[in-house]
Design a protein around this motif. Structure first.
Motif, PDB file in Angstrom:
ATOM      1  N   LEU A   1       0.829  -1.204   0.000  1.00 47.24           N
ATOM      2  CA  LEU A   1       0.000   0.000   0.000  1.00 47.24           C
ATOM      3  C   LEU A   1       0.860   1.249   0.000  1.00 47.24           C
ATOM      4  O   LEU A   1       0.628   2.179  -0.785  1.00 47.24           O
ATOM      5  CB  LEU A   1      -0.930  -0.004   1.215  1.00 47.24           C
ATOM      6  N   VAL A   2       1.863   1.291   0.846  1.00 50.05           N
ATOM      7  CA  VAL A   2       2.753   2.460   0.918  1.00 50.05           C
ATOM      8  C   VAL A   2       3.389   2.728  -0.440  1.00 50.05           C
ATOM      9  O   VAL A   2       3.458   3.873  -0.905  1.00 50.05           O
ATOM     10  CB  VAL A   2       3.838   2.237   1.986  1.00 50.05           C
ATOM     11  N   ASP A   3       3.848   1.673  -1.087  1.00 51.16           N
ATOM     12  CA  ASP A   3       4.613   1.841  -2.320  1.00 51.16           C
ATOM     13  C   ASP A   3       3.750   2.171  -3.525  1.00 51.16           C
ATOM     14  O   ASP A   3       4.279   2.542  -4.581  1.00 51.16           O
ATOM     15  CB  ASP A   3       5.435   0.583  -2.585  1.00 51.16           C
ATOM     16  N   MET A   4       2.440   2.063  -3.393  1.00 58.32           N
ATOM     17  CA  MET A   4       1.564   2.418  -4.505  1.00 58.32           C
ATOM     18  C   MET A   4       1.227   3.908  -4.532  1.00 58.32           C
ATOM     19  O   MET A   4       0.649   4.391  -5.511  1.00 58.32           O
ATOM     20  CB  MET A   4       0.298   1.566  -4.469  1.00 58.32           C
ATOM     21  N   PHE A   5       1.573   4.640  -3.482  1.00 62.63           N
ATOM     22  CA  PHE A   5       1.403   6.096  -3.508  1.00 62.63           C
ATOM     23  C   PHE A   5       2.524   6.722  -4.334  1.00 62.63           C
ATOM     24  O   PHE A   5       3.692   6.332  -4.222  1.00 62.63           O
ATOM     25  CB  PHE A   5       1.453   6.665  -2.085  1.00 62.63           C
ATOM     26  N   GLU A   6       2.152   7.692  -5.133  1.00 56.34           N
ATOM     27  CA  GLU A   6       3.134   8.385  -5.968  1.00 56.34           C
ATOM     28  C   GLU A   6       4.092   9.230  -5.136  1.00 56.34           C
ATOM     29  O   GLU A   6       3.817   9.567  -3.978  1.00 56.34           O
ATOM     30  CB  GLU A   6       2.422   9.317  -6.946  1.00 56.34           C
TER      31      GLU A   6
ATOM     32  N   ILE B   1       6.977   5.474  -7.635  1.00 61.48           N
ATOM     33  CA  ILE B   1       8.263   5.584  -6.950  1.00 61.48           C
ATOM     34  C   ILE B   1       9.405   4.956  -7.735  1.00 61.48           C
ATOM     35  O   ILE B   1      10.571   5.336  -7.549  1.00 61.48           O
ATOM     36  CB  ILE B   1       8.212   5.009  -5.521  1.00 61.48           C
ATOM     37  N   ASP B   2       9.125   4.002  -8.619  1.00 60.89           N
ATOM     38  CA  ASP B   2      10.197   3.401  -9.419  1.00 60.89           C
ATOM     39  C   ASP B   2      10.598   4.289 -10.589  1.00 60.89           C
ATOM     40  O   ASP B   2      11.589   4.020 -11.271  1.00 60.89           O
ATOM     41  CB  ASP B   2       9.783   2.026  -9.939  1.00 60.89           C
ATOM     42  N   GLU B   3       9.858   5.378 -10.826  1.00 59.56           N
ATOM     43  CA  GLU B   3      10.124   6.275 -11.947  1.00 59.56           C
ATOM     44  C   GLU B   3      10.408   7.703 -11.507  1.00 59.56           C
ATOM     45  O   GLU B   3      10.668   8.572 -12.333  1.00 59.56           O
ATOM     46  CB  GLU B   3       8.919   6.258 -12.901  1.00 59.56           C
ATOM     47  N   SER B   4      10.366   7.949 -10.187  1.00 55.35           N
ATOM     48  CA  SER B   4      10.481   9.314  -9.674  1.00 55.35           C
ATOM     49  C   SER B   4      11.930   9.723  -9.433  1.00 55.35           C
ATOM     50  O   SER B   4      12.752   8.913  -8.977  1.00 55.35           O
ATOM     51  CB  SER B   4       9.700   9.442  -8.366  1.00 55.35           C
ATOM     52  N   ALA B   5      12.205  10.994  -9.679  1.00 53.11           N
ATOM     53  CA  ALA B   5      13.541  11.554  -9.410  1.00 53.11           C
ATOM     54  C   ALA B   5      13.635  12.111  -7.997  1.00 53.11           C
ATOM     55  O   ALA B   5      14.740  12.436  -7.536  1.00 53.11           O
ATOM     56  CB  ALA B   5      13.850  12.653 -10.426  1.00 53.11           C
ATOM     57  N   VAL B   6      12.489  12.216  -7.276  1.00 50.97           N
ATOM     58  CA  VAL B   6      12.518  12.839  -5.956  1.00 50.97           C
ATOM     59  C   VAL B   6      12.280  11.842  -4.824  1.00 50.97           C
ATOM     60  O   VAL B   6      12.362  12.205  -3.658  1.00 50.97           O
ATOM     61  CB  VAL B   6      11.478  13.979  -5.855  1.00 50.97           C
TER      62      VAL B   6
ATOM     63  N   LYS C   1      13.754  -4.194   8.352  1.00 48.17           N
ATOM     64  CA  LYS C   1      13.997  -4.713   9.702  1.00 48.17           C
ATOM     65  C   LYS C   1      14.999  -3.835  10.450  1.00 48.17           C
ATOM     66  O   LYS C   1      14.909  -3.655  11.659  1.00 48.17           O
ATOM     67  CB  LYS C   1      14.531  -6.148   9.624  1.00 48.17           C
ATOM     68  N   ASP C   2      15.950  -3.320   9.709  1.00 50.68           N
ATOM     69  CA  ASP C   2      17.007  -2.478  10.264  1.00 50.68           C
ATOM     70  C   ASP C   2      17.024  -1.173   9.482  1.00 50.68           C
ATOM     71  O   ASP C   2      17.249  -1.184   8.262  1.00 50.68           O
ATOM     72  CB  ASP C   2      18.360  -3.191  10.138  1.00 50.68           C
ATOM     73  N   PRO C   3      16.753  -0.034  10.129  1.00 53.18           N
ATOM     74  CA  PRO C   3      16.666   1.224   9.380  1.00 53.18           C
ATOM     75  C   PRO C   3      17.976   1.626   8.717  1.00 53.18           C
ATOM     76  O   PRO C   3      17.978   2.472   7.821  1.00 53.18           O
ATOM     77  CB  PRO C   3      16.244   2.242  10.448  1.00 53.18           C
ATOM     78  N   THR C   4      19.073   1.028   9.121  1.00 54.45           N
ATOM     79  CA  THR C   4      20.364   1.347   8.482  1.00 54.45           C
ATOM     80  C   THR C   4      20.604   0.509   7.235  1.00 54.45           C
ATOM     81  O   THR C   4      21.563   0.763   6.491  1.00 54.45           O
ATOM     82  CB  THR C   4      21.526   1.135   9.469  1.00 54.45           C
ATOM     83  N   LYS C   5      19.764  -0.496   7.002  1.00 59.51           N
ATOM     84  CA  LYS C   5      19.897  -1.347   5.819  1.00 59.51           C
ATOM     85  C   LYS C   5      18.636  -1.182   4.975  1.00 59.51           C
ATOM     86  O   LYS C   5      17.637  -1.872   5.190  1.00 59.51           O
ATOM     87  CB  LYS C   5      20.110  -2.795   6.222  1.00 59.51           C
ATOM     88  N   VAL C   6      18.681  -0.254   4.064  1.00 61.56           N
ATOM     89  CA  VAL C   6      17.498   0.152   3.308  1.00 61.56           C
ATOM     90  C   VAL C   6      17.262  -0.799   2.135  1.00 61.56           C
ATOM     91  O   VAL C   6      18.139  -0.957   1.280  1.00 61.56           O
ATOM     92  CB  VAL C   6      17.651   1.591   2.792  1.00 61.56           C
ATOM     93  N   PRO C   7      16.089  -1.426   2.083  1.00 57.30           N
ATOM     94  CA  PRO C   7      15.793  -2.294   0.937  1.00 57.30           C
ATOM     95  C   PRO C   7      15.697  -1.486  -0.358  1.00 57.30           C
ATOM     96  O   PRO C   7      15.378  -0.292  -0.359  1.00 57.30           O
ATOM     97  CB  PRO C   7      14.437  -2.900   1.295  1.00 57.30           C
ATOM     98  N   ALA C   8      15.944  -2.158  -1.466  1.00 56.30           N
ATOM     99  CA  ALA C   8      15.860  -1.504  -2.768  1.00 56.30           C
ATOM    100  C   ALA C   8      14.420  -1.146  -3.111  1.00 56.30           C
ATOM    101  O   ALA C   8      13.471  -1.717  -2.566  1.00 56.30           O
ATOM    102  CB  ALA C   8      16.427  -2.428  -3.835  1.00 56.30           C
ATOM    103  N   ILE C   9      14.265  -0.205  -4.009  1.00 56.86           N
ATOM    104  CA  ILE C   9      12.934   0.135  -4.525  1.00 56.86           C
ATOM    105  C   ILE C   9      12.371  -1.093  -5.232  1.00 56.86           C
ATOM    106  O   ILE C   9      13.063  -1.738  -6.023  1.00 56.86           O
ATOM    107  CB  ILE C   9      13.016   1.326  -5.500  1.00 56.86           C
ATOM    108  N   PRO C  10      11.126  -1.467  -4.952  1.00 52.91           N
ATOM    109  CA  PRO C  10      10.573  -2.657  -5.604  1.00 52.91           C
ATOM    110  C   PRO C  10      10.405  -2.448  -7.107  1.00 52.91           C
ATOM    111  O   PRO C  10      10.378  -1.316  -7.600  1.00 52.91           O
ATOM    112  CB  PRO C  10       9.221  -2.831  -4.913  1.00 52.91           C
ATOM    113  N   SER C  11      10.262  -3.546  -7.795  1.00 52.73           N
ATOM    114  CA  SER C  11       9.987  -3.497  -9.230  1.00 52.73           C
ATOM    115  C   SER C  11       8.485  -3.486  -9.467  1.00 52.73           C
ATOM    116  O   SER C  11       7.739  -4.211  -8.814  1.00 52.73           O
ATOM    117  CB  SER C  11      10.604  -4.710  -9.925  1.00 52.73           C
TER     118      SER C  11
END
Length: 564
Positions: free
Chosen positions: A297-302, A309-314, A498-508
Motif C-alpha cells: 500500500l505504501v509503495d503504490m502512492f506516488e 516511486i520506481d520512476e520518480s527523481a525525488v 527490519k534495520d533502518p540502516t539497511k534500506v531495501p531496494a525500490i521494488p519493481s
C-alpha cells in the motif's frame, strides 16, 4: 400474572358457551406474516425505516465490516489469520455474518414495504413515496453486497411464509443486478438531492449505488451516466483537507459536502461506538493495533512529482514518507511520523523501546514504547506500519464516534473517470475528474502526454483508487473485477526494513505488463531485509465467498459456488 391469566381463560371459557371469545383474545395468524398489523401511520413507518437503516450498519465487534475488507486483500492485513490468507472453508464466520446481516436488511425492508401499504391513505403522498424509496435503496444496497460477494443469491422481495423459508433457490446474478437497477431507478426520481435529515438516502446516493453496481458489472455506459448525473446535479465537491474526512470534527463540518452517506454514531446512544480507531491505533497510544497496512500500500502512492516511486527523481527509499502524495500520511503511519491517536501525541517508532511523547502542556518527554516490544504490536505482529485513516480523530478510542464513510464524492469522480476510460470516451470531463482528486492531494495534474492514452489513464485511475480509497472497503472488489486477484494475492506479506540502516531496494513494478498496469510492486531480492509475515495463497474459488454451510443445512435447495 398467573392468576390474571387463569381469570381471563376462565372468562373466555364461560363466554364461549354463549357468544365466544374470539375478539377478546384475537391473535395474528402464526402461519403467515403479521405485517398487516403494523405501519398504520407515519410514525410507525418512520420507526420501521429506522430499523432498516439500523440493520444496514453491518458490524463485527462494533466495527463496520467494510472497514476490515481491505485486510482480506493485498494492501492490508489483520493480526489473526483471516480471509486474506485464502485458507478458510464454508464454515467461516465472515461469509455467514455478511450473508445474515445483508438478509436481515432485506427482511426488514421487505416487512416495511409490504406492511406500510395498509396505512398509505393516512400519510401524505410525498412522504409515503420518500419513505418507500429510502427502504428500496437500502434493500438494493444489501443485494449489491450479496451478489458481488456470493454471485447468485436468493432474490427475496416480500415477507416469506414460514413454509417458504426452506424453498428459496439462488437467482442468477444477472437477475439480481436487474432488480438492483429497478429498485434504484424507482427511488431516484422520488429522493431529494439533499435530504432534510443527516444520514438519510438521497438522490445522489441512489445514483452512486447505481454507478457502483454498473461499474462492478462492467456496464460502463450505465456507470458513467449515473455518475455524471451526480456531478452535474448534486452540488457536491471535495473537502479541501483530505485528512478531515476521517475525523469526527471534519465530518461534522463536511466541507465541500463530500460525504454522501456514512454510518453514524450518536452521542444519544451510549452503545453507539466505532472501534475502527481502537482496533488500528498504536500500542504506545493505548490501542489494540489489530489491523495493519502492508508495504505494498505504501509503495503504490506516488512521489510528489506525480511519478510512481520506481520512476520518480525525488523519491528516496531511505526517507519513504518524504516527497510523497499527501494522502499517504493520512492513510499510513510510518516510523518517524508524529501521530496523534487516542488523545495522545507521539513519535511512531518500532526500532527502539522508548519514544517521544508530548504532554498536555506541549512538552516532549521520552517514555516506554509499546510499539517496539508488545507481542501484538506493529513490530512483532504486523509489518511495521499503522493505519492513519480514521485513527487520527481527536477522540478517546474506547468511545470514538467518528462515522464510517460508505460513499463520498471523490469515489463518484473516480468511477466516472474509470467508466469513460474503459469506454475509450476520453475527453476533458475525464481529465477534469481526475485532476480534481489529484489537486486536492497536492499532486500534479494529468500529464498532457498521456491524456489520450487509454492504457496509461487506466493505470492512473487504478493507482488513484488505491491512494484515495484505501481502507474504505473497495479493494476486495477491485482486484476481482480487474481480474488481478490471482496476481496480487499469492504473495508473502511484506513490510518495512527490519534495520533502518539497511534500506531495501525500490521494488519493481514491471515484472509483467499486468504488474505495470496495476502498479503492483514486487520485492524479489529484498525479502531478507524486510519485516515479513505469512505467505498468502490464491485459488479460483476465492473469486466469490462460499454460501455459508449453515444456510445450506437449513435449505438443501441452495447450491454452492464452484470449488467450495
Amino acid at each position: 400474572m398467573k392468576k390474571r391469566f387463569l381469570y381471563i381463560a376462565s372468562l373466555c371459557l364461560s363466554m364461549t358457551l354463549f357468544s365466544g371469545c374470539k375478539e377478546y383474545l384475537e391473535q395474528a395468524p402464526l402461519d403467515a406474516p403479521a405485517t398487516g398489523q403494523f405501519f398504520n401511520s407515519q410514525t410507525e413507518m418512520n420507526a420501521a425505516l429506522n430499523a432498516v437503516y439500523k440493520s444496514a450498519y453491518w458490524n463485527t465487534g462494533n466495527t463496520p465490516y467494510q472497514s476490515i475488507m481491505d485486510g482480506w486483500t493485498d494492501i492490508a492485513l489483520l493480526r489473526a489469520v483471516d480471509l486474506g490468507e485464502g485458507n478458510f472453508d464454508v464454515y467461516n464466520a465472515h461469509p455467514k455474518n455478511i450473508w445474515t446481516l445483508a438478509y436481515t436488511t432485506v427482511q426488514r425492508a421487505n416487512t416495511m414495504l409490504d406492511g406500510m401499504t395498509v396505512g398509505k391513505s393516512t400519510v401524505p403522498a410525498a412522504t409515503y413515496n420518500r419513505l418507500e424509496a429510502e427502504a428500496r435503496v437500502l434493500r438494493a444496497y444489501a443485494y449489491f453486497y450479496l451478489t458481488f460477494m456470493f454471485g447468485d443469491v436468493p432474490l427475496i422481495t416480500k415477507p416469506l411464509l414460514p413454509a417458504e423459508f426452506y424453498s428459496q433457490t439462488r437467482a442468477p446474478q444477472a437477475d439480481v443486478i436487474k432488480f438492483i437497477y429497478s429498485e434504484l431507478d424507482a427511488a431516484i426520481p422520488v429522493l431529494a438531492w439533499a435530504p432534510a435529515d443527516q444520514g438519510r438516502m438521497s438522490k445522489a446516493v441512489a445514483l452512486g449505488f447505481k454507478a457502483r453496481t454498473a461499474l462492478y458489472n462492467k456496464e460502463y455506459q450505465v456507470a458513467a451516466d449515473a455518475a455524471k448525473q451526480i456531478i452535474d446535479g448534486a452540488g457536491l465537491g471535495l473537502n479541501p483537507n483530505f485528512g478531515d474526512l476521517f475525523t469526527r470534527a471534519g465530518q461534522t463540518t463536511n466541507a465541500g459536502k463530500e460525504i454522501m452517506y456514512q454510518i453514524l454514531y450518536s452521542d444519544a446512544d451510549a452503545s453507539a461506538i466505532n472501534y475502527v480507531p481502537l482496533g488500528s491505533i498504536s500500542r504506545a497510544a493505548g490501542g489494540q493495533s489489530g489491523r495493519f497496512p502492508q508495504q505494498r500500500l505504501v509503495d503504490m502512492f506516488e512521489a510528489k512529482d506525480g511519478k510512481r516511486i520506481d520512476e520518480s527523481a525525488v523519491y528516496n527509499p531511505a526517507t519513504p514518507s518524504k516527497n510523497r502524495d499527501l494522502r499517504l500520511k493520512y492513510t499510513v503511519a510510518l516510523p518517524g511520523d508524529t501521530i496523534s491517536m487516542n488523545l495522545r501525541t507521539l513519535v511512531y517508532d518500532i526500532y527502539k523501546n522508548t519514544t517521544s511523547f508530548r504532554n498536555a502542556s506541549g512538552v516532549w518527554a521520552t517514555s516506554t514504547n509499546a510499539d517496539f516490544d508488545n507481542a501484538f504490536g506493529p513490530a512483532k505482529s504486523g509489518v511495521g506500519l499503522l493505519h492513519a485513516k480514521y485513527t487520527m480523530t481527536a477522540e478517546d478510542a474506547f468511545t470514538a464516534r467518528v462515522g464510517f464513510i460508505m460513499m463520498r464524492y471523490a469515489e463518484i469522480l473516480l468511477m466516472y473517470a474509470e467508466a469513460k476510460i474503459e469506454l475509450n470516451q476520453i475527453d476533458d470531463s475525464v481529465i477534469n475528474a481526475l485532476n480534481l482528486v489529484r489537486r486536492r492531494a497536492g499532486q500534479p495534474v494529468v500529464e498532457t502526454t498521456i491524456q489520450k492514452d487509454q492504457n496509461k489513464l487506466r493505470q492512473l485511475v487504478r493507482r488513484e483508487r488505491v491512494a484515495e480509497l484505501a481502507m474504505e472497503g473497495f479493494r476486495w472488489f477491485d482486484i476481482r473485477r480487474w481480474g488481478i486477484a490471482e496476481v496480487v494475492m499469492p504473495q508473502q506479506v511484506m513490510g518495512i526494513a527490519k534495520d533502518p540502516t539497511k534500506v531495501p531496494a525500490i521494488p519493481s513494478f514491471k515484472t509483467s505488463a499486468v504488474h505495470d498496469l496495476n502498479n503492483i510492486p514486487v520485492y524479489t531480492g529484498s525479502e531478507s531485509l524486510r519485516l515479513v509475515r505469512e505467505n498468502r495463497f490464491w485459488y479460483a474459488k476465492l473469486t466469490l465467498l462460499p454460501v455459508p454451510q449453515a444456510e445450506r443445512d437449513i435449505n438443501n435447495l441452495l447450491t454452492q459456488n464452484p470449488g467450495w
